[in-house]
Design an enzyme around this catalytic site. Structure first.
Site, PDB file in Angstrom:
ATOM      1  N   PHE A 113       0.815  -1.222   0.000  1.00 41.85           N
ATOM      2  CA  PHE A 113       0.000   0.000   0.000  1.00 41.85           C
ATOM      3  C   PHE A 113       0.843   1.265   0.000  1.00 41.85           C
ATOM      4  CE2 PHE A 113      -1.004   2.934   3.526  1.00 41.85           C
ATOM      5  CZ  PHE A 113      -0.030   2.583   4.438  1.00 41.85           C
ATOM      6  N   LYS A 114       2.139   1.158   0.336  1.00 45.13           N
ATOM      7  CA  LYS A 114       2.996   2.353   0.301  1.00 45.13           C
ATOM      8  C   LYS A 114       2.997   2.989  -1.101  1.00 45.13           C
ATOM      9  CE  LYS A 114       5.013   1.815   4.543  1.00 45.13           C
ATOM     10  NZ  LYS A 114       4.099   0.823   5.107  1.00 45.13           N
ATOM     11  N   ASP A 115       2.713   2.192  -2.125  1.00 43.32           N
ATOM     12  CA  ASP A 115       2.641   2.740  -3.488  1.00 43.32           C
ATOM     13  C   ASP A 115       1.554   3.810  -3.628  1.00 43.32           C
ATOM     14  OD1 ASP A 115       4.628   1.075  -4.548  1.00 43.32           O
ATOM     15  OD2 ASP A 115       3.202  -0.501  -5.069  1.00 43.32           O
TER      16      ASP A 115
END
Ligand SMILES: *Cc1c(COP(=O)(O)O)cnc(C)c1O
Length: 511
Positions: A113-115
């Protein structure tokens, strides 16, 4: 135009969005927040459903009235949320049954999810750097220095690769990241990136990177010889938080459009929490008008937030960090909590500065009764043991045909325990294929403390992913599959000391 103040009241003249993106953290250690948090009408939130994800993100940025021209916002978002995602919905909502929905945040290029934030922030950083330069407010470029336990490093590399005015150097613990994570980082493309293993653990890497930031002589030399200032891309940068607000509004709009919830009716949101960035974004989405009732804070065995939300006492004394199957939540100090406390005290910077210095000096602080009550109105919290986490992976697959990663499993379990009448939207923060050894354990009832059977332990990460995909009839994201054939560009391992970090950076820059 919106301007930004900081949570400890150090900044006298509020800054613009572009300035806070490049600056990252305020001089006194405080975190930047916008002076105005805009309200968005229910009609506008629901209308997001008919836009592309990039358009939804642009809408939210424009609502914040940032110092980026709307045409540039549109261009940046089209680049951030484009072809590199493996689902055109970018952040689709999946119905799990039992009034539970999963907001999948792992369809980006690194499958974590860091993307969601790190495809956007570097593009904004590039724009901000160029703009400040043109305005005569900046005369140097930046080098992003990252210590990573695995996920953040790759997402930051992928986001900053190829951007102008900025380069990035990542240090990971040698032998301390998974096979998949190692391949992801060491095969990274781009001329402005470099990656080093370090002989030490994640803490050694982080300490050495922090000491490098504090080394004035080194920083002066970097500026003089290469025209570079050091910067970081961690989750306390407001430019990382803002893209995360978008997907909660987008998620609600999609739920209304699909009939999962009636327009205007509330949902609860459940978030697997580490540094408190993701759940704080849900809080801001709520403040801005998204019909969210409770924020459910899900933790693993590192349950300091569960205790804080139930007691109002934040206490790191006598707490050891537990290693869990959800390593991205293995955290003792949740930096973004500071922003939440700032908001809960009606932006009382003096009180925040007091609590934060108490935490730094004594290892604990306690909020007043009024603040605790407001927090408990908004939040409920619970934590999941390692064994429970693995069991939920197996059970969710067996009962729902849905295979969650261990971080998502923590949130699915907490949502099950705490949910009331409202539909609950669970944030899913990683694809299972990033954490396949523990996913295999969960599917086969092997305890977290037991070794994998020899025939499984001998597989590469890619082989194990294929095995699990075959066994479960699911798919491995194409970007993770492709790692098998990508050439390894970075093989160097250096000392995990400040000298090791500085020498490697200098040697790389000298080219
Ligand atoms: C970073 C991360 C988290 C924690 O998010 P915070 O914003 O730090 O609370 C949870 N799951 C995964 C997979 C992550 O990478």
């Amino acid at each position: 135009m919106n301007r930004f103040i900081d949570t400890r009241g150090t900044v006298r003249d509020p800054l613009t969005f572009c300035e806070v993106v490049v600056q990252g953290i305020a001089p006194g250690g405080g975190l930047f927040v916008p002076q105005e948090v805009p309200a968005i009408s229910l009609d506008d939130i629901c209308a997001l459903a008919s836009l592309t994800y990039a358009e939804r993100a642009a809408f939210v940025y424009n609502a914040f009235d940032v110092d980026i021209e709307p045409l540039d916002v549109a261009r940046i978002m089209a680049g951030a949320y484009g072809e590199q995602w493996d689902d055109p919905a970018i952040a689709p909502v999946v119905d799990l049954g039992d009034n539970t929905y999963v907001l999948e945040l792992f369809h980006g290029p690194t499958s974590a999810f860091k993307d969601m934030a790190l495809q956007c922030l570097p593009r904004v950083f590039e724009y901000a750097s160029q703009k400040l330069r043109e305005d005569g407010k900046l005369d140097h470029d930046h080098l992003i220095l990252v210590a990573t336990s695995g996920d953040t490093g790759k997402a930051a590399l992928e986001g900053f690769a190829g951007r102008e005015h900025v380069s990035i150097c990542v240090f990971y613990p040698h032998g301390g990241v998974s096979d998949i994570q190692l391949r992801q980082m060491t095969t990274q493309q781009g001329g402005n990136v470099c990656v080093f293993g370090a002989y030490g653990d994640f803490d050694d890497c982080q300490t050495s990177v922090k000491r490098t930031f504090a080394d004035e002589e080194f920083c002066a030399q970097l500026l003089k010889e290469h025209g570079l200032a050091l910067s970081s891309a961690n989750s306390i940068n407001w430019g990382r938080l803002m893209p995360q607000i978008v997907y909660y509004m987008s998620g609600y709009a999609q739920m209304v459009a699909s009939g999962a919830v009636q327009k205007g009716a509330p949902i609860d949101v459940c978030v697997p929490t580490g540094n408190f960035g993701n759940i704080l974004a849900a809080y801001y989405a709520r403040e801005m008008g998204t019909p969210i009732n409770k924020l459910l804070c899900a933790s693993n065995e590192n349950n300091i937030l569960t205790d804080f939300i139930t007691t109002g006492v934040y206490d790191i004394r006598d707490r050891k960090l537990h290693l869990t199957p959800s390593p991205s939540m293995d955290i003792l100090i949740s930096s973004n909590l500071e922003r939440q406390l700032f908001e809960l005290t009606d932006r009382d910077a003096t009180r925040i500065a007091g609590w934060m210095s108490e935490l730094a000096l004594t290892g604990h602080f306690e909020v007043d009764a009024a603040t605790r009550a407001r927090m408990q109105e908004l939040y409920a919290a619970d934590c999941v043991t390692n064994e429970e986490c693995l069991a939920v992976i197996g059970k969710t697959f067996e009962e729902k045909g849905y295979l969650p990663d261990p971080h998502t499993a923590v949130a699915i379990e907490v949502a099950r325990r705490l949910k009331g009448q409202n539909p609950v939207l669970v944030a899913s923060t990683a694809h299972w294929a990033k954490f396949s050894p523990n996913v295999w354990r969960g599917l086969h009832g092997v305890s977290a403390t037991e070794p994998l059977p020899a025939e499984v332990a001998s597989l590469t990460g890619i082989e194990l992913n294929r095995l699990i995909a075959t066994q479960t009839g699911t798919k491995v994201p194409p970007n993770l599959e492709a790692l098998e054939t990508l050439p390894r560009r970075f093989t160097q391992v250096v000392d995990a000391t400040k000298e090791g970090v500085e020498t490697s950076v200098s040697a790389w820059l000298a080219g």
